[in-house]
Every structure is written in structure tokens, then in C-alpha cells.
Design an enzyme around this catalytic site. Structure first.
Site, short mmCIF file in Angstrom:
data_model
loop_
_atom_site.label_atom_id
_atom_site.label_comp_id
_atom_site.label_asym_id
_atom_site.label_seq_id
_atom_site.Cartn_x
_atom_site.Cartn_y
_atom_site.Cartn_z
N GLY A 19 77.72 28.92 77.26
CA GLY A 19 78.14 27.72 77.98
C GLY A 19 79.50 27.21 77.52
O GLY A 19 80.14 27.79 76.63
N ALA A 67 71.02 23.96 77.60
CA ALA A 67 70.44 22.86 78.38
C ALA A 67 70.62 23.17 79.85
O ALA A 67 71.49 23.96 80.23
CB ALA A 67 71.15 21.54 78.06
N THR A 69 72.15 21.58 82.68
CA THR A 69 73.12 20.48 82.78
C THR A 69 73.42 20.07 84.22
O THR A 69 74.32 19.26 84.45
CB THR A 69 74.44 20.85 82.06
OG1 THR A 69 74.95 22.06 82.65
CG2 THR A 69 74.22 21.07 80.59
N THR A 108 73.42 13.56 75.10
CA THR A 108 74.31 13.05 76.15
C THR A 108 74.30 11.53 76.26
O THR A 108 73.31 10.88 75.91
CB THR A 108 73.86 13.65 77.51
OG1 THR A 108 74.54 13.01 78.58
CG2 THR A 108 72.37 13.48 77.74
N ASP A 109 75.37 10.99 76.82
CA ASP A 109 75.45 9.57 77.16
C ASP A 109 74.41 9.19 78.21
O ASP A 109 74.07 8.01 78.35
CB ASP A 109 76.86 9.24 77.68
CG ASP A 109 77.30 10.15 78.82
OD1 ASP A 109 77.17 11.37 78.68
OD2 ASP A 109 77.76 9.63 79.87
N TYR A 138 67.88 14.04 84.39
CA TYR A 138 68.62 14.76 83.34
C TYR A 138 68.59 13.95 82.03
O TYR A 138 68.26 14.48 80.98
CB TYR A 138 70.06 14.99 83.82
CG TYR A 138 71.00 15.50 82.75
CD1 TYR A 138 70.87 16.78 82.23
CD2 TYR A 138 72.03 14.69 82.26
CE1 TYR A 138 71.74 17.25 81.25
CE2 TYR A 138 72.90 15.15 81.29
CZ TYR A 138 72.75 16.42 80.78
OH TYR A 138 73.61 16.87 79.81
N LYS A 142 66.78 15.02 78.55
CA LYS A 142 67.57 15.20 77.32
C LYS A 142 67.04 14.26 76.22
O LYS A 142 66.99 14.63 75.05
CB LYS A 142 69.06 14.92 77.57
CG LYS A 142 69.76 15.97 78.42
CD LYS A 142 69.87 17.33 77.74
CE LYS A 142 70.75 17.31 76.51
NZ LYS A 142 70.89 18.65 75.90
N TRP A 160 81.28 13.39 79.05
CA TRP A 160 82.43 13.84 79.86
C TRP A 160 83.08 15.08 79.24
O TRP A 160 84.28 15.10 78.94
CB TRP A 160 83.45 12.72 79.97
CG TRP A 160 83.04 11.51 80.74
CD1 TRP A 160 81.76 11.05 80.94
CD2 TRP A 160 83.90 10.56 81.39
NE1 TRP A 160 81.79 9.89 81.67
CE2 TRP A 160 83.09 9.56 81.95
CE3 TRP A 160 85.27 10.46 81.53
CZ2 TRP A 160 83.62 8.48 82.66
CZ3 TRP A 160 85.81 9.37 82.22
CH2 TRP A 160 84.98 8.40 82.79
N1 NAP Z 1 78.99 18.83 80.37
C1 NAP Z 1 78.98 17.55 80.01
O1 NAP Z 1 79.74 16.72 80.53
C2 NAP Z 1 78.05 17.09 78.92
C3 NAP Z 1 78.09 15.73 78.57
C4 NAP Z 1 77.23 15.30 77.56
C5 NAP Z 1 76.39 16.19 76.91
N2 NAP Z 1 76.37 17.49 77.30
C6 NAP Z 1 75.46 18.39 76.58
O2 NAP Z 1 76.26 19.32 75.88
C7 NAP Z 1 75.58 20.56 75.79
C8 NAP Z 1 76.50 21.67 76.26
O3 NAP Z 1 76.86 21.40 77.60
P1 NAP Z 1 77.90 22.30 78.39
O4 NAP Z 1 78.85 21.41 79.08
O5 NAP Z 1 78.40 23.37 77.48
O6 NAP Z 1 76.93 22.90 79.50
P2 NAP Z 1 76.83 24.36 80.06
O7 NAP Z 1 78.17 24.97 80.20
O8 NAP Z 1 75.95 24.25 81.28
O9 NAP Z 1 76.07 25.12 78.90
C9 NAP Z 1 74.68 25.11 78.76
C10 NAP Z 1 74.25 26.53 78.55
O10 NAP Z 1 72.83 26.56 78.44
C11 NAP Z 1 72.39 27.65 79.20
N3 NAP Z 1 70.99 27.54 79.58
C12 NAP Z 1 70.44 26.93 80.65
N4 NAP Z 1 69.12 27.11 80.67
C13 NAP Z 1 68.83 27.87 79.58
C14 NAP Z 1 67.64 28.43 79.07
N5 NAP Z 1 66.45 28.23 79.68
N6 NAP Z 1 67.70 29.17 77.94
C15 NAP Z 1 68.88 29.38 77.32
N7 NAP Z 1 70.04 28.90 77.75
C16 NAP Z 1 70.02 28.14 78.89
C17 NAP Z 1 73.29 27.72 80.38
O11 NAP Z 1 73.22 28.99 80.99
P3 NAP Z 1 73.51 29.12 82.57
O12 NAP Z 1 74.92 28.63 82.78
O13 NAP Z 1 73.33 30.58 82.81
O14 NAP Z 1 72.50 28.27 83.24
C18 NAP Z 1 74.64 27.44 79.74
O15 NAP Z 1 75.23 28.62 79.27
C19 NAP Z 1 74.30 20.42 76.61
O16 NAP Z 1 73.22 20.17 75.75
C20 NAP Z 1 74.55 19.20 77.48
O17 NAP Z 1 73.36 18.53 77.78
C21 NAP Z 1 77.19 17.97 78.27
#
Ligand code: NAP
Length: 295
Positions: A19, A67, A69, A108-109, A138, A142, A160
């Protein structure tokens, strides 16, 4: 604060390594003994697979970045949200406990209501000790993951997120600037952009220093999506006047999941522990945009 010296060698296990954040974690822990598995390599919702992988790797620390997301997707498939974001964290935490590893869970927020610390009281950032109250599936799922953790574990709440890898707001704005003369962006949602490489560096500090508890980790200085879009175009030397402010209510049919109006996280636990805060988001934005434009 008593902490192990930074750089203390730990065997690290990263989930969701494919991710946006996961790929930065792989880089930041490259000098450690590292096992980093993408979704294709480890489905965290598969309890047996999680136990096999963690019992095999025997890490000291697990950074659980996997996650689901898709914020609107979670509203449509609530069972999948609970399974991937909450129950899977139970599997990760349970297996980590068996091998004596701590878990650093990325949250997350969206665990907050987004209406303000007290309803309607926007202007006051949320601290780690403020009441959660997610309004989206979501956010609820979380928060469910957070509830699976123990006293030795770490929760890192961020907001963000953007960076080099994966789809994100900065990349979308740069693309739209090449396609359109008018880009409508919401001006009434407030938060702190966070850059995945900056976040990964702080996750490394928390993990190698073995600091448990909840930490808000965002880049500094709140903004709005509208202002962030303008700053993105300016950083790329593009016409920022293409960006037009709109209200959330003007955006046509409401999206399935409500977006928080107020998402500003006070990084109080870092600040009060004397740990370094992340840079002003505008500095990191300049760096990211330069890298994306130079590609
Ligand atoms: N993006 C934001 O703005 C944001 C904000 C606050 C917090 N967060 C948190 O930060 C963390 C990283 O987010 P990110 O932006 O890097 O999101 P991301 O790019 O969607 O990364 C999440 C990764 O988890 C993988 N995943 C999904 N389902 C899974 C499963 N069952 N088993 C194993 N892996 C799985 C996804 O794979 P696929 O892509 O193949 O589904 C993706 O590679 C997450 O915990 C998210 O909740 C994100």
C-alpha cells in the site's frame, strides 16, 4: 521519557506492504531485519495464515498497515469492513502476543465524529484522549481494530495521507490540472495532510524506541482541501486559480460515507513527550510535487 535508543535493532513484520504507506515502511525499515508482506502474500483476514506467518517470522514488532481503506465501499459491505479492519487486527494482535511482539497499528482521524471535540466546537484539535465517535463504517471498523490492541501496543492515528505510491489527492489534483480549467474543491473540511514518508519515519521511531500508547501523527499546520489543492498546483508551477472553492453541500448527491468537517489531530502525545513533530505539510508538499513532476 524512558525509551529504548532509536535504532535499537528489531525484527519487523509489516502487513499491507504493497500500500501507499506500506511501501514507505519497507524503505524506512530496510536496514532492519524485515519481513514485509503485501495482500497477495498475506490476507490478514485469514486467521490461520496470519498465525502461520507471524509464528514463522517471530518478529519483535508488527507494523499493521493493512486495511480496507475504501471509505464508501465500507458503507456498502459492512461485513468486509469489520472482517478486514477489526477482526483481522484481532488475528494480528493475537499472533503477535504469542511470539512476544508488539503491534503498531495504523489508524485514522475517522475514529472521531469530525464535528469537533464537543459537537459543533470546531477549532479545537482532537487529542489522543478525546472521545471517539465515528460516523462512518470505515471509522467504526478502524476503531474496532484499535480495541483489539493491548497495553504494550501502539496506535498511530493519521489523516489525509499522500505520497509517491498509490492514488492520492495530490496526484489527482496534478492530473486534473492538466485536464480541466475549473476544479471544484471543498473548502469547508479541515485537516492536516500527512506525507507517507514523513509518517513512516515517525513509525520507525516509535517502533524502535518501543513506545506504546496512542499517538496522533500528522504533518503540521491544518488546512482545507481547497487550500491544499491550490498549494499543490502552485508547488507544480501551475495556475492555482483553476481551483474553485465549494461547500460540501454543493457537491451533488452526498457520498455514502459522511466526510468529517473537522479532522485536525493535535499531535499531543508526541509533543508532550518531547518527540519530534512532522514538518509543516507545505514543506513536504513541495518535496513530493517536485518528485512527481520530475518523474
Ligand atoms: N489514506 C489515508 O488518507 C489514510 C488516512 C488515515 C489513516 N489511514 C490508514 O493508514 C493505513 C495505510 O493506508 P494507505 O493510505 O497506505 O492505504 P492503502 O494504500 O489502501 O494500503 C492498504 C493496503 O492494505 C491492503 N489490504 C487490504 N485488504 C487486505 C487484506 N485483507 N489483507 C492484507 N492486506 C490488505 C491493500 O491491498 P489492496 O490495495 O490490494 O486492497 C493495500 O495494499 C491504513 O491502516 C489506513 O486505514 C489512511
Amino acid at each position: 521519557m524512558v525509551a529504548a535508543p532509536e535504532g535499537f535493532s528489531v525484527r519487523v513484520f509489516v502487513t499491507g506492504a504493497g500500500g501507499q504507506l506500506g511501501r514507505e515502511l519497507v524503505e524506512v525499515f530496510a536496514d532492519h531485519d524485515l519481513v514485509a508482506l503485501s495482500r497477495e502474500q498475506l490476507d490478514v483476514a485469514d486467521r490461520d495464515a496470519v498465525f502461520d506467518a507471524l509464528l514463522g517470522a517471530k518478529p519483535d514488532a508488527v507494523v499493521h498497515a493493512a486495511a480496507w481503506t475504501d471509505v464508501d465501499g465500507c458503507e456498502a459491505d459492512t461485513d468486509r469492513a469489520w472482517r478486514v479492519n477489526s477482526l483481522a487486527t484481532r488475528h494480528v494482535a493475537g499472533a503477535a502476543r504469542l511470539v512476544g511482539a508488539s503491534v503498531c497499528y495504523i489508524s485514522t482521524d475517522y475514529v472521531f465524529s469530525g464535528d469537533g471535540v464537543f459537537p459543533g466546537d470546531t477549532g479545537r484539535p482532537y487529542t489522543e484522549w478525546d472521545q471517539t465517535g465515528p460516523r462512518s463504517m470505515y471509522g467504526r471498523s478502524k476503531l474496532g481494530g484499535e480495541l483489539e490492541l493491548g497495553a504494550e501496543d501502539t496506535v498511530v492515528r493519521t489523516s489525509w495521507l499522500c505520497g509517491r505510491h498509490g492514488a492520492n489527492f495530490v496526484k489527482t489534483m496534478l492530473r486534473l490540472a492538466g485536464e480541466r480549467d475549473d476544479i471544484a474543491v471543498v473548502a469547508d473540511q479541515h485537516g492536516c495532510p500527512t506525507f507517507a514518508d514523513d509518517l513512516a519515519a515517525t513509525v520507525r521511531l516509535l517502533v524502535t524506541s518501543r513506545l506504546p500508547g496512542t499517538f496522533h501523527v500528522t504533518n503540521q499546520v491544518p488546512t482545507t482541501w481547497y487550500q491544499f489543492a491550490k498549494d499543490t498546483l502552485s508547488a507544480a508551477g501551475l495556475d492555482a486559480d483553476k481551483v474553485r472553492p465549494v461547500g460540501t453541500a454543493d457537491l451533488g448527491p452526498p457520498r455514502p460515507a459522511p466526510r468529517p468537517v473537522w479532522s485536525v489531530l493535535d499531535n499531543a502525545a508526541l509533543r508532550l513527550s518531547g518527540l519530534p513533530l512532522l514538518a509543516d505539510h507545505r514543506e513536504s508538499l513541495q518535496r513530493l510535487v517536485k518528485e512527481l513532476v520530475d518523474r
